[in-house]
Design an enzyme around this catalytic site. Structure first.
Site, PDB file in Angstrom:
ATOM      1  N   TYR A 176     -83.513 -36.270  22.595  1.00 26.00           N
ATOM      2  CA  TYR A 176     -83.305 -34.820  22.717  1.00 26.00           C
ATOM      3  C   TYR A 176     -84.634 -34.051  22.617  1.00 26.00           C
ATOM      4  O   TYR A 176     -84.975 -33.297  23.535  1.00 26.00           O
ATOM      5  CB  TYR A 176     -82.313 -34.326  21.645  1.00 26.00           C
ATOM      6  N   GLU A 190     -88.750 -30.521  29.542  1.00 26.71           N
ATOM      7  CA  GLU A 190     -88.217 -29.339  30.238  1.00 26.71           C
ATOM      8  C   GLU A 190     -89.116 -28.123  29.999  1.00 26.71           C
ATOM      9  O   GLU A 190     -89.469 -27.402  30.934  1.00 26.71           O
ATOM     10  CB  GLU A 190     -86.792 -29.048  29.755  1.00 26.71           C
TER      11      GLU A 190
HETATM   12  C1  LIG Z   1     -78.901 -19.821  32.923  1.00 25.64           C
HETATM   13  C2  LIG Z   1     -79.911 -20.653  32.268  1.00 25.64           C
HETATM   14  C3  LIG Z   1     -79.437 -21.346  31.062  1.00 25.64           C
HETATM   15  C4  LIG Z   1     -80.551 -21.922  30.289  1.00 25.64           C
HETATM   16  C5  LIG Z   1     -80.129 -22.234  28.909  1.00 25.64           C
HETATM   17  C6  LIG Z   1     -81.231 -22.705  28.056  1.00 25.64           C
HETATM   18  C7  LIG Z   1     -80.682 -23.456  26.885  1.00 25.64           C
HETATM   19  C8  LIG Z   1     -81.672 -24.208  26.183  1.00 25.64           C
HETATM   20  C9  LIG Z   1     -81.193 -25.158  25.129  1.00 25.64           C
HETATM   21  C10 LIG Z   1     -80.586 -26.429  25.677  1.00 25.64           C
HETATM   22  C11 LIG Z   1     -81.462 -27.595  25.584  1.00 25.64           C
HETATM   23  C12 LIG Z   1     -80.809 -28.795  26.247  1.00 25.64           C
HETATM   24  C13 LIG Z   1     -81.829 -29.727  26.659  1.00 25.64           C
HETATM   25  C14 LIG Z   1     -81.246 -30.989  27.280  1.00 25.64           C
HETATM   26  O1  LIG Z   1     -81.102 -30.822  28.663  1.00 25.64           O
HETATM   27  C15 LIG Z   1     -82.180 -32.090  27.003  1.00 25.64           C
HETATM   28  C16 LIG Z   1     -81.492 -33.408  27.028  1.00 25.64           C
HETATM   29  O2  LIG Z   1     -80.372 -33.626  27.361  1.00 25.64           O
HETATM   30  S1  LIG Z   1     -82.441 -34.616  26.478  1.00 25.64           S
HETATM   31  C17 LIG Z   1     -81.371 -36.020  26.406  1.00 25.64           C
HETATM   32  C18 LIG Z   1     -80.623 -36.187  25.110  1.00 25.64           C
HETATM   33  N1  LIG Z   1     -79.359 -35.516  25.174  1.00 25.64           N
HETATM   34  C19 LIG Z   1     -78.221 -36.012  24.607  1.00 25.64           C
HETATM   35  O3  LIG Z   1     -78.183 -37.066  24.031  1.00 25.64           O
HETATM   36  C20 LIG Z   1     -76.997 -35.179  24.706  1.00 25.64           C
HETATM   37  C21 LIG Z   1     -76.226 -35.532  25.884  1.00 25.64           C
HETATM   38  N2  LIG Z   1     -75.042 -34.732  25.973  1.00 25.64           N
HETATM   39  C22 LIG Z   1     -73.934 -34.998  25.303  1.00 25.64           C
HETATM   40  O4  LIG Z   1     -73.850 -35.939  24.544  1.00 25.64           O
HETATM   41  C23 LIG Z   1     -72.737 -34.150  25.522  1.00 25.64           C
HETATM   42  O5  LIG Z   1     -72.872 -33.631  26.791  1.00 25.64           O
HETATM   43  C24 LIG Z   1     -72.480 -33.018  24.532  1.00 25.64           C
HETATM   44  C25 LIG Z   1     -72.507 -31.710  25.256  1.00 25.64           C
HETATM   45  C26 LIG Z   1     -73.495 -32.959  23.418  1.00 25.64           C
HETATM   46  C27 LIG Z   1     -71.082 -33.177  23.977  1.00 25.64           C
HETATM   47  O6  LIG Z   1     -70.897 -34.344  23.233  1.00 25.64           O
HETATM   48  P1  LIG Z   1     -69.603 -34.580  22.296  1.00 25.64           P
HETATM   49  O7  LIG Z   1     -69.827 -35.861  21.572  1.00 25.64           O
HETATM   50  O8  LIG Z   1     -69.244 -33.370  21.535  1.00 25.64           O
HETATM   51  O9  LIG Z   1     -68.420 -34.694  23.288  1.00 25.64           O
HETATM   52  P2  LIG Z   1     -68.126 -35.700  24.422  1.00 25.64           P
HETATM   53  O10 LIG Z   1     -67.861 -34.864  25.637  1.00 25.64           O
HETATM   54  O11 LIG Z   1     -69.161 -36.735  24.569  1.00 25.64           O
HETATM   55  O12 LIG Z   1     -66.828 -36.485  23.959  1.00 25.64           O
HETATM   56  C28 LIG Z   1     -65.617 -35.871  23.446  1.00 25.64           C
HETATM   57  C29 LIG Z   1     -64.479 -36.839  23.649  1.00 25.64           C
HETATM   58  O13 LIG Z   1     -64.134 -36.883  25.031  1.00 25.64           O
HETATM   59  C30 LIG Z   1     -64.365 -38.171  25.583  1.00 25.64           C
HETATM   60  N3  LIG Z   1     -64.943 -37.997  26.902  1.00 25.64           N
HETATM   61  C31 LIG Z   1     -65.771 -37.012  27.280  1.00 25.64           C
HETATM   62  N4  LIG Z   1     -66.118 -37.121  28.562  1.00 25.64           N
HETATM   63  C32 LIG Z   1     -65.511 -38.220  29.013  1.00 25.64           C
HETATM   64  C33 LIG Z   1     -65.482 -38.880  30.272  1.00 25.64           C
HETATM   65  N5  LIG Z   1     -66.161 -38.419  31.315  1.00 25.64           N
HETATM   66  N6  LIG Z   1     -64.733 -39.982  30.372  1.00 25.64           N
HETATM   67  C34 LIG Z   1     -64.037 -40.449  29.338  1.00 25.64           C
HETATM   68  N7  LIG Z   1     -64.020 -39.867  28.100  1.00 25.64           N
HETATM   69  C35 LIG Z   1     -64.738 -38.784  27.956  1.00 25.64           C
HETATM   70  C36 LIG Z   1     -65.272 -38.852  24.606  1.00 25.64           C
HETATM   71  O14 LIG Z   1     -65.133 -40.237  24.627  1.00 25.64           O
HETATM   72  C37 LIG Z   1     -64.813 -38.263  23.294  1.00 25.64           C
HETATM   73  O15 LIG Z   1     -63.612 -38.894  22.911  1.00 25.64           O
HETATM   74  P3  LIG Z   1     -63.275 -39.197  21.365  1.00 25.64           P
HETATM   75  O16 LIG Z   1     -63.272 -37.883  20.656  1.00 25.64           O
HETATM   76  O17 LIG Z   1     -61.947 -39.870  21.402  1.00 25.64           O
HETATM   77  O18 LIG Z   1     -64.367 -40.120  20.888  1.00 25.64           O
END
Ligand SMILES: CCCCCCCCCCCCC[C@@H](O)CC(=O)SCCNC(=O)CCNC(=O)[C@H](O)C(C)(C)COP(=O)(O)OP(=O)(O)OC[C@H]1O[C@@H](n2cnc3c(N)ncnc32)[C@H](O)[C@@H]1OP(=O)(O)O
Length: 193
Positions: free
Chosen positions: A115, A122
């Site tokens: 992260y 970015e």
């Molecule tokens: C208009 C301009 C806007 C600009 C905005 C500026 C904002 C600036 C701040 C933002 C900075 C972000 C920077 C970012 O881009 C940098 C990076 O990403 S670096 C890489 C590291 N990142 C990560 O590790 C995070 C990756 N993302 C996530 O993990 C997720 O997307 C997150 C949003 C964090 C949500 O995770 P969470 O654990 O809460 O939920 P999940 O969705 O993973 O899971 C919930 C349950 O649903 C099941 N699930 C979800 N999706 C699926 C699928 N496709 N298929 C099957 N099952 C799914 C999942 O298994 C979970 O189930 P359970 O609860 O039973 O375990």
């Protein structure tokens, strides 16, 4: 990406070679926001995550060709790639009810490093874009015009960079809470969106 680097021996041109795939998958990630209606996750956290990626893809790297060969672009691309391979492996194996512990461990540990590194990539990319945006005045609207409004993309980008300060910790803390819940079985009461 690895094959490109091994064949060419440089990162220059890497973005160009993967841009179609990148744009396709990152744009379709918008569906993740829609899926918040059916999976247990926060629409706010997912919305911020997805919109920041879409912004980076379309409004920075796609629109400003001069920065496509910056090292910082490769940095966030590598980080996003490792993250998504791990995350989607986690989802797939979970759905199959055969989740190897390593995948679970990787999903809830890799982000600790990835992260901040991704965010650094970015932010450095937006920073590298600033001089081009200032010079060309792209996406900006100057007065006088028939709508009587002005918009400066250069300052907008600075605001976006500053918005990482309050928003990024929200995402990071969310993942730390998820980590405690999934790996250590802690019961966490989430505040509603
Ligand atoms: C208009 C301009 C806007 C600009 C905005 C500026 C904002 C600036 C701040 C933002 C900075 C972000 C920077 C970012 O881009 C940098 C990076 O990403 S670096 C890489 C590291 N990142 C990560 O590790 C995070 C990756 N993302 C996530 O993990 C997720 O997307 C997150 C949003 C964090 C949500 O995770 P969470 O654990 O809460 O939920 P999940 O969705 O993973 O899971 C919930 C349950 O649903 C099941 N699930 C979800 N999706 C699926 C699928 N496709 N298929 C099957 N099952 C799914 C999942 O298994 C979970 O189930 P359970 O609860 O039973 O375990």
């Amino acid at each position: 990406m690895a094959r490109f680097y091994m064949q060419k021996g440089t990162h220059k041109g890497l973005y160009r070679s993967i841009q179609k795939t990148l744009k396709f998958f990152q744009t379709f990630a918008l569906l993740e926001v829609v899926h918040c209606a059916v999976v247990r996750t926060s629409v706010l956290v997912t919305g911020v995550q997805v919109s920041s990626r879409i912004f980076m893809v379309w409004f920075i790297t796609h629109s400003i060709k001069q920065i496509q060969n910056e090292e910082s672009v490769i940095l966030f691309l590598v980080v996003w790639t490792v993250t998504e391979i791990t995350r989607y492996s986690f989802y797939t194996f979970s759905l199959l009810n055969h989740l190897p512990y390593f995948i679970k461990w990787a999903r809830y540990n890799f982000f600790i490093i990835l992260y901040p590194v991704g965010v650094a990539g970015e932010l450095l990319t937006i920073y590298a874009a600033l001089p081009y945006v200032k010079k060309t005045g792209m996406f900006s609207l100057r007065l006088p015009n028939k709508y009587n409004v002005s918009f400066d993309y250069y300052y907008f980008l600075i605001i976006i960079m500053l918005s990482y300060i309050p928003l990024f910790p929200q995402l990071y803390l969310h993942m730390l809470r998820q980590r405690r819940k999934v790996l250590h079985g802690e019961v966490i009461i989430e505040k509603d969106d």
